[in-house]
Design a protein around this motif. Sequence first.
Motif, PDB file in Angstrom:
ATOM      1  N   ASP A  37      -8.331  -2.515  -5.010  1.00  0.00           N
ATOM      2  CA  ASP A  37      -8.651  -1.192  -4.458  1.00  0.00           C
ATOM      3  C   ASP A  37      -9.342  -0.365  -5.551  1.00  0.00           C
ATOM      4  N   GLN A  90      -4.626  -5.525  -5.103  1.00  0.00           N
ATOM      5  CA  GLN A  90      -5.307  -5.254  -3.840  1.00  0.00           C
ATOM      6  C   GLN A  90      -6.817  -5.110  -4.019  1.00  0.00           C
ATOM      7  N   THR A 136       0.836  -1.209   0.000  1.00  0.00           N
ATOM      8  CA  THR A 136       0.000   0.000   0.000  1.00  0.00           C
ATOM      9  C   THR A 136       0.866   1.254   0.000  1.00  0.00           C
TER      10      THR A 136
END
Length: 651
Positions: A119, A117, A81
């Motif tokens: 995201d 991820q 991240t």
Amino acid sequence: MIYRVLLPIIFCFFLGGKTFSQDPVQIIDSLKNKLPQATSNVDKAKIVADLTWYYSMVNTDSAFVYGEKSLKLAKKIGDSTLIAQALSDFAVVNYGKGDLKNAINLYNQSLAIRKKQADSAGIASLHYKMGTAYHKKTQLDSAMIYYLKALKYYEDTGNEVLANSAQSNIAALHFNQQNYGEAMRYFEQNIKFFRKTKEDKLLGNALVNKASIQLVMKDTLAAIKTLNESIKISEAINNVETLGSAYNNLGEVFMAENKIDQAKEAISKSIQYRANSNMIADLMSSKLTLAGIHNTLGEYAKARLLLDEIRPFYKKEGIKEKLSRLYLQYITVFASEKRPDSAQYYTKKYAQIQEEMVGEEALKITNELEEKYESEKKENQILQQRAQLAEKDLEVRRKNTFIFGSLGLALVLGLLGYLLYNQQKLKNRQLQKEGELKTALARIETQNKLQEQRLRISRDLHDNIGAQLTFIISSIDNLKYGFSDIGEKLGNKLTSISNFTSQTIYELRDTIWAMNKENITFEDLQARIANFIEHAKNASEKTDFSFSIDENVDEGHVFSSVEGMNIYRIIQEAVNNALKYAVADEIEVNILKEHEQYQIEIADNGKGFNLETIDAGNGLNNMKKRAREIDGILQVISSKKGTRISLRLSN
């Protein structure tokens, strides 16, 4: 001197989830005080990342230093991240410095992590930023792909502010493509929304865009009024980015109206604001415009100082249109200083970059003109030398006897005849060159008309056939949901027709994309193939897709539109075959360079097939036919462990 009015579109640029209400300088001082007190690498990485972000608003060089530190710390920690955010922030800094290629590369690295991820918000933000970078590079098709991806997410999540910002940039693309009515419709919608929500920063940007369209549509008074409104709103909130663009455009308007003093005042204000906005490329553009104003006013020394300041930036970035203007201003400066050698040097530089911009045909014409000039110059020198010899010869013969004088007169007459002959020969040669030049110009004009016809056909395909296919899909959906008693068999048939029509629209867009481009590069194909793979993922969630381009591949390598489209179709057909028949868990698309040849490979780990016994269908035959049309070599290797299709192309 005549200036061309430049109307830059402002891109509303959302760079992530960070917001602030304080002065960035105060925040930077606070973060610097916290940094020595940080006890863990994670805390240090977060502080350095924030310093990168806030320095990007006030000082690009400092932001670059902290951006490198942030990325190094994130990689040392190994937190994906933190790495993704550091890559994104550092890309923003590179964008601000005008290094668009490196910015896009960093965005792609961050995007790969965000996808792993899952995201969605981070992916949408990166799509937006990549669209802005491609827009800045004037790669409009790639920009549109990424803007639309970001817009879909913002609309799905109900984020009206970001959705309207994305629509503003899509409108900017319509502006670049001269669809002024469509662009104005988008901007009017944005302006209404931004007034309602009191988003003054975005409202100022939208007003600058509206003024740009008004200027193109020759409504100068309305454009000036709109720019002044944008300036008033932006000054109230100290929006330096918009103020820099608004004053720059206002200065260009005044220049077009030959109001040079007013133009100088406006451009000077633009430079003042852009110096504070940390957007180096825009600042250099305004300084280039101001240098032209100084030349117009006869302030050649001031113009020279500005040109010397901005020349390293444009030489490094290689922005041809700006370099062309830069060299043109240098010609004026050196002509005023009576330095013909320097003026001639920049004349050649200007001619060279013009040749690169208009293509090979224009380059050929310019070289012929230059050769004509040099040839004429040499012929004149020869004539002068011969005239001097003739005079000396006559002086000698006057001192000799009458006989030698007569012979000398005969020689002079013969020499004059020879000179006249050479002069006539030179004139004929000039006429021949002028004829060839006219022929070349006519050829260029014909090519331009053909390009306009291609663009007109592609717009007709998009506006007419695309609209009709969309209407068919809508009608089928209305039939399915409007009649509750439709049987299962008929319902499945309607769904099949709807899916086929949707696929037809998708392929029609690919065809329009190819028609709109004279040349296609690997970089263009990368965006297009990535978009196709995204669609393939949606069609088969169980299959893992990957796409890569080897670092040895020249992304700027140029194919004709026909070659590029055939390459794209071969990849598309191979992936589709793997999805339909191979029962594969993994599909890879790789572009490599080996032994001065480009190689495109599509591989899967499916069940494979026997090349000797299988009945080759239209898909495999079509791929082979397309490969032959572009002088490529298509090789198919299949076994129980999977299938590999290889396309080799000459470099």
